[in-house]
Design a protein around this motif. Structure first.
Motif, PDB file in Angstrom:
ATOM      1  N   SER A 144       0.832  -1.196   0.000  1.00  0.00           N
ATOM      2  CA  SER A 144       0.000   0.000   0.000  1.00  0.00           C
ATOM      3  C   SER A 144       0.872   1.253   0.000  1.00  0.00           C
ATOM      4  N   PRO A 145       0.303   2.406  -0.340  1.00  0.00           N
ATOM      5  CA  PRO A 145       1.083   3.651  -0.304  1.00  0.00           C
ATOM      6  C   PRO A 145       1.694   3.927   1.067  1.00  0.00           C
ATOM      7  N   ARG A 226      -6.715   8.162   4.468  1.00  0.00           N
ATOM      8  CA  ARG A 226      -7.076   9.219   3.505  1.00  0.00           C
ATOM      9  C   ARG A 226      -6.252   9.104   2.236  1.00  0.00           C
ATOM     10  N   GLN A 227      -4.961   8.824   2.374  1.00  0.00           N
ATOM     11  CA  GLN A 227      -4.099   8.768   1.199  1.00  0.00           C
ATOM     12  C   GLN A 227      -4.373   7.529   0.347  1.00  0.00           C
ATOM     13  N   ILE A 228      -4.661   6.406   0.973  1.00  0.00           N
ATOM     14  CA  ILE A 228      -5.045   5.223   0.201  1.00  0.00           C
ATOM     15  C   ILE A 228      -6.331   5.512  -0.557  1.00  0.00           C
ATOM     16  N   ASN A 229      -7.283   6.142   0.102  1.00  0.00           N
ATOM     17  CA  ASN A 229      -8.543   6.477  -0.561  1.00  0.00           C
ATOM     18  C   ASN A 229      -8.313   7.416  -1.750  1.00  0.00           C
ATOM     19  N   ALA A 230      -7.383   8.346  -1.613  1.00  0.00           N
ATOM     20  CA  ALA A 230      -7.085   9.248  -2.725  1.00  0.00           C
ATOM     21  C   ALA A 230      -6.548   8.468  -3.916  1.00  0.00           C
ATOM     22  N   ALA A 231      -5.738   7.435  -3.636  1.00  0.00           N
ATOM     23  CA  ALA A 231      -5.195   6.616  -4.721  1.00  0.00           C
ATOM     24  C   ALA A 231      -6.268   5.783  -5.400  1.00  0.00           C
ATOM     25  N   LEU A 232      -7.319   5.460  -4.663  1.00  0.00           N
ATOM     26  CA  LEU A 232      -8.366   4.579  -5.193  1.00  0.00           C
ATOM     27  C   LEU A 232      -9.597   5.334  -5.687  1.00  0.00           C
ATOM     28  N   LEU A 271     -11.899   3.182   5.097  1.00  0.00           N
ATOM     29  CA  LEU A 271     -11.032   2.744   3.998  1.00  0.00           C
ATOM     30  C   LEU A 271     -11.874   2.198   2.852  1.00  0.00           C
ATOM     31  N   ASP A 272     -11.650   2.730   1.653  1.00  0.00           N
ATOM     32  CA  ASP A 272     -12.504   2.421   0.503  1.00  0.00           C
ATOM     33  C   ASP A 272     -12.018   1.184  -0.247  1.00  0.00           C
ATOM     34  N   VAL A 273     -12.077   0.049   0.426  1.00  0.00           N
ATOM     35  CA  VAL A 273     -11.751  -1.233  -0.198  1.00  0.00           C
ATOM     36  C   VAL A 273     -12.954  -2.161  -0.054  1.00  0.00           C
ATOM     37  N   ASP A 274     -12.899  -3.281  -0.772  1.00  0.00           N
ATOM     38  CA  ASP A 274     -14.024  -4.211  -0.757  1.00  0.00           C
ATOM     39  C   ASP A 274     -13.906  -5.271   0.327  1.00  0.00           C
ATOM     40  N   GLY A 275     -12.686  -5.486   0.805  1.00  0.00           N
ATOM     41  CA  GLY A 275     -12.512  -6.519   1.811  1.00  0.00           C
ATOM     42  C   GLY A 275     -11.210  -6.357   2.568  1.00  0.00           C
ATOM     43  N   PHE A 276     -11.167  -6.975   3.743  1.00  0.00           N
ATOM     44  CA  PHE A 276     -10.009  -6.896   4.627  1.00  0.00           C
ATOM     45  C   PHE A 276      -9.524  -8.302   4.961  1.00  0.00           C
ATOM     46  N   PHE A 277      -8.261  -8.592   4.634  1.00  0.00           N
ATOM     47  CA  PHE A 277      -7.625  -9.820   5.085  1.00  0.00           C
ATOM     48  C   PHE A 277      -6.999  -9.524   6.456  1.00  0.00           C
ATOM     49  N   LEU A 278      -7.450 -10.230   7.486  1.00  0.00           N
ATOM     50  CA  LEU A 278      -7.014  -9.934   8.852  1.00  0.00           C
ATOM     51  C   LEU A 278      -6.358 -11.149   9.490  1.00  0.00           C
TER      52      LEU A 278
END
Length: 372
Positions: A144-145, A226-232, A271-278
């Motif tokens: 990730s960024p 915020r920065q990951i969301n900006a990238a996506l 966080l604007d992703v579809d899923g989380f691997f935890l």
């Protein structure tokens, strides 16, 4: 229960896989100058064909190239960003496991130029993966960024290039946005952003270390989100994106500990992703209570099967833990995977390829029995 026809899948895996001996031998031969780059690439191609067949034969709906062309899960990507370079300084990261302590050493990085990207990193690698899958969805994993910043903190950014750190973040997010667009144009429909920072920041000791580097450790996760969301923000329709949160994975050892409580509300809600691997393979990962913050349109892939030890989990225990997680998030929003990759670095974890296959098969069989 509704079948999953798009990522993340009910039975999934993080991405990196143990390198076969002949591939390790080829890498050593290339390092010694006994074979050239084309010969190494041919050896990688053949190993990737075989590992893709293995994933499909087991019944996985996603397939990666095992990260077979990389030395590490993140630095092979980061050093290809414009403006980011290795330095002569060595960074030592302290890891530990049940047997004791061990250290991972790698070259430090420096942001000494404007961050940019001309063409998608790992583009040719993804195109090869896409060409050899037959039934599975090809997945690309990239750091990730956040990892560009977390590795060195503010001190790694040359102030003569970026006197204002906000401009660094703007350029970095723009470079990642071009990566997302470019890889999607090559046919990628499943992209995973691997992130240790958002997991490490749950650990008070890690926050203290990061604060010592000059960062605002108490709010850093919010900036990263915020920065990951900006990238996506402008990601193409049809591209599914997940993130994997890891507390460190090097030769069956880890760095950070603690549950997801510190970052959970912001992470899952923003966080604007579809899923989380935890990671959830042992007590150091904390409880399932933070999953109550996951909104109804996102999925959680429970990393209940450890990739750090060869011992095989029991299906009954996995089902019990899935039921426990389902007290905080509907079962429909859950999936199952390994807790991390099997080989985040080229050395790999302390188990065999047969152990790896047995664990992947266990994930597929258990998911089928739970979700149908």
């Amino acid at each position: 229960m509704t079948p999953r026809t798009e990522p993340p899948f009910r039975a999934d895996h993080v991405g990196s896989l143990l390198r076969p001996k002949r591939l390790l031998d080829a890498r050593a031969a290339r390092a010694d100058g006994r074979i050239d780059a084309a010969e190494l690439r041919a050896a990688e191609d053949e190993a990737i064909r075989e590992v893709v067949r293995m994933q499909e034969d087991i019944g996985l709906q996603s397939a990666t190239d095992g990260e077979f062309r990389r030395t590490s899960w993140h630095m092979d990507f980061i050093y290809q960003l414009q403006g980011v370079h290795r330095t002569d300084e060595q960074i030592t990261v302290h890891f530990r496991n049940e047997q004791g302590d061990l250290d991972f050493e790698s070259a430090a990085l420096k942001v000494d130029g404007k961050v940019g990207l001309d063409e998608p990193i790992f583009g040719a690698d993804f195109e090869f993966l896409r060409s050899v899958v037959t039934t599975a969805t090809p997945k690309l994993t990239i750091p990730s960024p956040s990892m560009v910043h977390y590795r060195g903190g503010p001190a790694a950014i040359d102030k003569t290039v970026y006197p204002d750190e906000d401009q660094f973040w703007a350029d970095l997010s723009a470079a990642y946005a071009r990566q997302v667009q470019g890889i999607a144009a090559l046919g990628c429909t499943y992209l995973q952003l691997d992130d240790t920072s958002l997991a490490y920041l749950n650990d008070p000791a890690q926050r203290a270390q990061f604060a010592a580097m000059g960062a605002d450790a108490e709010h850093q996760h919010e900036l990263y989100i915020r920065q990951i969301n900006a990238a996506l923000a402008d990601r193409p329709v049809g591209l599914r994106i997940t993130t994997h949160l890891c507390r460190g994975n090097f030769r069956s050892a880890w760095t950070a500990e603690g549950g997801y409580d510190f970052v959970a509300e912001a992470l899952f809600g923003q966080l604007d992703v579809d899923g989380f691997f935890l990671e959830y393979d042992d007590a150091r990962s904390g409880g399932f209570e933070p999953l109550r913050f996951v909104p109804p349109d996102k999925y959680v892939v429970l990393g209940l099967v450890t990739t750090k030890r060869p011992q095989l989990e029991s299906k009954d225990e996995l089902k019990r833990r899935i039921d426990e997680a389902a007290k905080y998030i509907p079962l429909e929003q859950l999936c199952l995977s390994g807790q991390c990759g099997f080989s985040s670095t080229v050395e790999g974890n302390a188990l065999t390829i047969d152990d790896e296959i047995a664990k992947l098969r266990l994930i597929v069989e258990t998911a089928h029995e739970v979700w149908g």
